[in-house]
Design a protein around this motif. Structure first.
Motif, PDB file in Angstrom:
ATOM      1  N   SER A 258       0.815  -1.226   0.000  1.00  0.00           N
ATOM      2  CA  SER A 258       0.000   0.000   0.000  1.00  0.00           C
ATOM      3  C   SER A 258       0.843   1.267   0.000  1.00  0.00           C
ATOM      4  CB  SER A 258      -0.900   0.039   1.242  1.00  0.00           C
ATOM      5  OG  SER A 258      -1.740  -1.069   1.246  1.00  0.00           O
ATOM      6  N   CYS A 259       2.121   1.149   0.337  1.00  0.00           N
ATOM      7  CA  CYS A 259       2.957   2.352   0.478  1.00  0.00           C
ATOM      8  C   CYS A 259       2.944   3.169  -0.811  1.00  0.00           C
ATOM      9  CB  CYS A 259       4.383   1.940   0.824  1.00  0.00           C
ATOM     10  SG  CYS A 259       5.528   3.331   0.804  1.00  0.00           S
ATOM     11  N   VAL A 260       2.687   4.468  -0.667  1.00  0.00           N
ATOM     12  CA  VAL A 260       2.586   5.340  -1.833  1.00  0.00           C
ATOM     13  C   VAL A 260       3.900   6.109  -2.074  1.00  0.00           C
ATOM     14  CG1 VAL A 260       1.475   7.168  -0.493  1.00  0.00           C
ATOM     15  CG2 VAL A 260       1.066   7.053  -2.928  1.00  0.00           C
ATOM     16  N   GLU A 261       4.895   5.770  -1.270  1.00  0.00           N
ATOM     17  CA  GLU A 261       6.242   6.336  -1.427  1.00  0.00           C
ATOM     18  C   GLU A 261       6.255   7.858  -1.251  1.00  0.00           C
ATOM     19  OE1 GLU A 261       8.127   4.762  -4.990  1.00  0.00           O
ATOM     20  OE2 GLU A 261       6.857   2.974  -4.827  1.00  0.00           O
ATOM     21  N   CYS A 262       5.350   8.363  -0.415  1.00  0.00           N
ATOM     22  CA  CYS A 262       5.262   9.817  -0.227  1.00  0.00           C
ATOM     23  C   CYS A 262       6.404  10.368   0.598  1.00  0.00           C
ATOM     24  CB  CYS A 262       3.938  10.176   0.434  1.00  0.00           C
ATOM     25  SG  CYS A 262       3.805   9.546   2.127  1.00  0.00           S
ATOM     26  N   GLY A 263       7.062   9.505   1.398  1.00  0.00           N
ATOM     27  CA  GLY A 263       8.214   9.936   2.189  1.00  0.00           C
ATOM     28  C   GLY A 263       7.874  10.711   3.446  1.00  0.00           C
ATOM     29  N   ARG A 264       6.591  10.756   3.820  1.00  0.00           N
ATOM     30  CA  ARG A 264       6.250  11.478   5.054  1.00  0.00           C
ATOM     31  C   ARG A 264       6.943  10.856   6.253  1.00  0.00           C
ATOM     32  NH1 ARG A 264       0.434  13.867   4.431  1.00  0.00           N
ATOM     33  NH2 ARG A 264       0.300  13.785   2.199  1.00  0.00           N
ATOM     34  N   CYS A 265       7.000   9.521   6.284  1.00  0.00           N
ATOM     35  CA  CYS A 265       7.627   8.834   7.420  1.00  0.00           C
ATOM     36  C   CYS A 265       9.096   9.251   7.541  1.00  0.00           C
ATOM     37  CB  CYS A 265       7.493   7.320   7.257  1.00  0.00           C
ATOM     38  SG  CYS A 265       7.983   6.698   5.650  1.00  0.00           S
ATOM     39  N   THR A 266       9.776   9.293   6.420  1.00  0.00           N
ATOM     40  CA  THR A 266      11.204   9.623   6.431  1.00  0.00           C
ATOM     41  C   THR A 266      11.423  11.099   6.750  1.00  0.00           C
ATOM     42  OG1 THR A 266      11.601   7.863   4.881  1.00  0.00           O
ATOM     43  CG2 THR A 266      13.283   9.572   5.003  1.00  0.00           C
ATOM     44  N   GLN A 324       2.468   9.619  10.876  1.00  0.00           N
ATOM     45  CA  GLN A 324       2.335  10.419   9.668  1.00  0.00           C
ATOM     46  C   GLN A 324       1.737   9.656   8.493  1.00  0.00           C
ATOM     47  OE1 GLN A 324       2.998  13.605   8.920  1.00  0.00           O
ATOM     48  NE2 GLN A 324       3.605  14.137  10.995  1.00  0.00           N
ATOM     49  N   CYS A 325       1.934   8.351   8.454  1.00  0.00           N
ATOM     50  CA  CYS A 325       1.622   7.611   7.232  1.00  0.00           C
ATOM     51  C   CYS A 325       0.142   7.748   6.829  1.00  0.00           C
ATOM     52  CB  CYS A 325       1.973   6.132   7.402  1.00  0.00           C
ATOM     53  SG  CYS A 325       1.663   5.248   5.861  1.00  0.00           S
ATOM     54  N   PRO A 326      -0.108   8.198   5.613  1.00  0.00           N
ATOM     55  CA  PRO A 326      -1.499   8.427   5.211  1.00  0.00           C
ATOM     56  C   PRO A 326      -2.226   7.170   4.742  1.00  0.00           C
ATOM     57  CG  PRO A 326      -0.025   9.116   3.448  1.00  0.00           C
ATOM     58  CD  PRO A 326       0.852   8.629   4.575  1.00  0.00           C
TER      59      PRO A 326
HETATM   60  S1  SF4 Z   1       4.452   7.606   5.035  1.00  0.00           S
HETATM   61 FE1  SF4 Z   1       6.113   6.221   4.454  1.00  0.00          FE
HETATM   62  S2  SF4 Z   1       5.214   4.158   4.575  1.00  0.00           S
HETATM   63 FE2  SF4 Z   1       3.516   5.610   4.541  1.00  0.00          FE
HETATM   64  S3  SF4 Z   1       2.975   5.776   2.376  1.00  0.00           S
HETATM   65 FE3  SF4 Z   1       4.414   7.447   2.790  1.00  0.00          FE
HETATM   66  S4  SF4 Z   1       6.418   6.558   2.275  1.00  0.00           S
HETATM   67 FE4  SF4 Z   1       5.004   4.827   2.460  1.00  0.00          FE
END
Ligand code: SF4
Ligand code: SF4
Length: 628
Positions: A258-266, A324-326
């Motif tokens: 499901s990860c959308v690679e948005c990078g919020r976690c990082t 954070q993960c959406p």
């Molecule tokens: S917050 Fe991290 S784990 Fe969640 S969708 Fe974005 S990149 Fe993937």
């Protein structure tokens, strides 16, 4: 002159050849979608079942689904502009579900929304409003990704994202343009086919790209474990954590896809922001790569090729990533699961870790000190023994019982409790709650500590615990549940805030910057209570990253005991941010934060602000003798 029609223009008739072509294209597009999506579903379903999963209570799941998926609340709250742009696209897709069904039905001569009927006309106009918003949203996201390019999105330009943005824009543009032509105009037919081809090109791309989240993330959010940082119990004698593909559960696999690679976690991760190997997004993508290449039946280790073995051990368990993960990815059960696997197989070798485990196996506290040291402190501070008649058991925790600064916090909090006339006592014997070993993945030791503590609390007839340590609060309240029923527990900030009107207000204009501890804020949702206490002692100042966005002090997840960090020190980064506010005092509400900042601020010499826990801030306002 181009005029707006009264309604949407649709071609009136389709030849047999056109209908056959449409059916063929739908079949090809659908097959392209299923070829990949079916394989993904297969990997998810063939993963191990989540033994502790249960669907109930369904009300909370439904609420999370409505709030996070339908309202897009989390996406908007965490990144308002980009979030709103995303929400416009999502809501546009929802509004277009009916329009799209009707669109293909029209091609087959069985359209069910009449553009000239009142409902069809109304719905098509409504969809046009969503189409405008969706087109604006996708344009905004395109500009952000390709022109603004925030650093936590991959630095590599994603042409696939650009192409998808173009397709979505084309979908909306062709729909809107159909309001400006007559249905008898050949342009109506061209627009209809352009719209059709855009949809049929988009469909098979979805499961082949990160846009798979469009299909999976609603399920991921609905099926999540239902609480923050829920670490599932190990099941049976064969479960040692996440070691190989065979240990990946269905929820973990679903989340990886499901990860959308948005990078919020990082973006919010203290480890990734201070030069560590750990990058929570890459942890999830590493699991996805593993599943793609080896599958859930593989015995190959999860750590090694796909994720660096040291990465999970650089995690402070601050929870910023999961918060954070959406799309509902739960990083903490995964990171702790990987640690469990490495600890239980002996793959993790760390001198500090071994010393900590040994100290807790042989003694009672994570600082490795003799229990008699705690007795001496209790006597010196004049803390009453808990005898079963008092209301509160004042739980000291390792830091409160053994760390010199932690003891100062406990002593001052006890003064305040006495001032308030609260009836309390401390246990003669107390063991570490097991927080650091729980987060480090040593379940055997954690179980032993939890059971011994639960037994002792029951024997001492403890009904209510109050403590200065948010890590103790979390571990007692949530983690111990696996082994029994813990007593009620609260943090001293909650206790103090309840009695705020009985505490003296200090006539001081001293600026105090309050640091939100992760285990009190994100883990317990307690933000206002400590602030109310700080406001009694001086003028509250906010750090740039505060409340649920607070930046970790670097101590959690057992890291306080694991020696030097690589890269920049998390505590130094946060301390610099607090110092930069210009506040004269740093206010804390966790003895671990206090200990980390003590070292970081020491480097500032005489110019460093003073560091005081909220209990100490309160106690300094008490009358000299500390009693009412
Ligand atoms: S917050 Fe991290 S784990 Fe969640 S969708 Fe974005 S990149 Fe993937
Ligand atoms: S819990 Fe905190 S330190 Fe660990 S990966 Fe997530 S954001 Fe990074």
């Amino acid at each position: 002159m181009i005029l707006l029609n009264a309604t949407l223009a649709e071609p009136q008739h389709f030849s047999i050849a056109e209908k056959l072509l449409l059916v063929a294209l739908v079949v090809v597009s659908g097959a392209g979608f299923w070829r990949r999506f079916g394989a993904v579903l297969d990997k998810i379903f063939k993963s191990k079942k989540d033994a502790s999963f249960h669907l109930f209570p369904i009300g909370k799941r439904t609420w999370d689904f409505v709030w996070e998926v339908v309202c897009q609340a989390k996406v908007i709250r965490q990144r308002p502009l980009a979030g709103l742009a995303h929400a416009f696209v999502f809501w546009g897709f929802c509004a277009f579900a009916l329009v799209t069904l009707n669109h293909f039905a029209v091609g087959l001569g069985i359209g069910f929304l009449d553009p000239n009927g009142w409902f069809g006309r109304l719905y098509f106009y409504l969809a046009a409003v969503f189409a405008l918003a969706c087109a604006a949203g996708i344009l905004g996201l395109f500009i952000r990704r390709f022109l603004v390019r925030p650093k936590w999105l991959s630095q590599k330009l994603s042409w696939e994202s650009g192409f998808i943005a173009l397709l979505i824009f084309l979908l909306m543009a062709t729909y809107l343009a159909a309001f400006f032509v007559a249905d008898t105009d050949p342009a109506a037919r061209i627009l209809w086919w352009a719209h059709t081809l855009a949809i049929l090109t988009f469909l098979p791309i979805i499961p082949h790209t990160k846009h798979l989240h469009l299909v999976l993330s609603p399920a991921t959010i609905f099926l999540s474990r239902g609480g923050f940082s829920q670490i599932p119990p190990l099941v049976g004698d064969e479960d040692f954590g996440l070691i190989a593909g065979t240990d990946l559960t269905q929820l973990v696999s679903l989340q990886a896809y499901s990860c959308v690679e948005c990078g919020r976690c990082t973006e919010h991760c203290p480890a990734a922001n201070t030069g560590k190997v750990l990058n929570p997004k890459e942890i999830i993508l590493g699991l996805r790569d593993y599943l793609n290449e080896l599958g859930p039946a593989s015995e190959e280790p999860l750590l090694g090729k796909y994720n660096a073995p040291e990465a999970p051990f650089q995690c402070t368990t601050c929870g910023a990533c999961e918060f954070q993960c959406p799309v509902g990815v739960e990083h903490l059960p995964i990171l702790v699961g990987l640690r469990r696997g490495a600890v239980n197989t002996g793959a993790w070798e760390n001198d500090y870790g071994s010393k900590l485990f040994l100290a807790l196996e042989r003694g009672s506290n994570s600082l490795g000190m003799a229990a008699s040291e705690r007795d001496k402190f209790i006597e010196k501070a004049g803390l009453p023994n808990f005898d079963g008649t008092q209301v509160y058991c004042l739980w000291l925790g390792c830091m409160g019982g053994y760390d010199p600064k932690g003891r100062e916090i406990v002593a001052d909090f006890a003064r305040v409790m006495k001032y308030l006339g609260a009836s309390f006592g401390v246990l003669r014997k107390e063991k570490c709650t097991g927080d650091p070993v729980r987060r480090l993945g040593n379940d055997l030791l954690f179980q032993q500590l939890a059971e011994e503590n639960l037994k002792s609390l029951a024997e001492n007839k403890v009904k209510k615990i109050v403590t200065i340590c948010p890590h103790c609060v979390r571990t007692i309240q949530e983690d111990w549940k696996e082994f029994g029923t813990p007593p009620e527990v609260e943090h001293h900030s909650e206790f103090l805030a309840r009695f705020a009107d009985k505490l003296p207000k200090q006539a001081s204009e001293e600026k105090i910057v309050y640091h939100d501890p992760c285990y009190l804020g994100r883990y317990r949702n307690v933000y206002q209570e400590p602030r109310a206490i700080v406001e009694l002692a001086g003028e509250l100042v906010e750090a740039p990253r505060n409340r649920e966005r607070s930046f970790c002090c670097g101590a959690g997840g057992g890291l306080a005991f694991l020696g030097e960090e690589t890269g920049e020190r998390v505590s130094h980064v946060r301390a610099a941010e607090l110092v930069a506010t210009g506040a004269k005092t740093v206010g804390t509400a966790c003895p671990f934060c206090n200990s980390m900042f003590r070292d970081a601020l020491a480097e500032k010499g005489d110019s460093a602000p003073q560091l005081l826990d909220i209990a100490r801030l309160t106690a300094r306002g008490l009358p000299e003798n500390g009693t009412s």
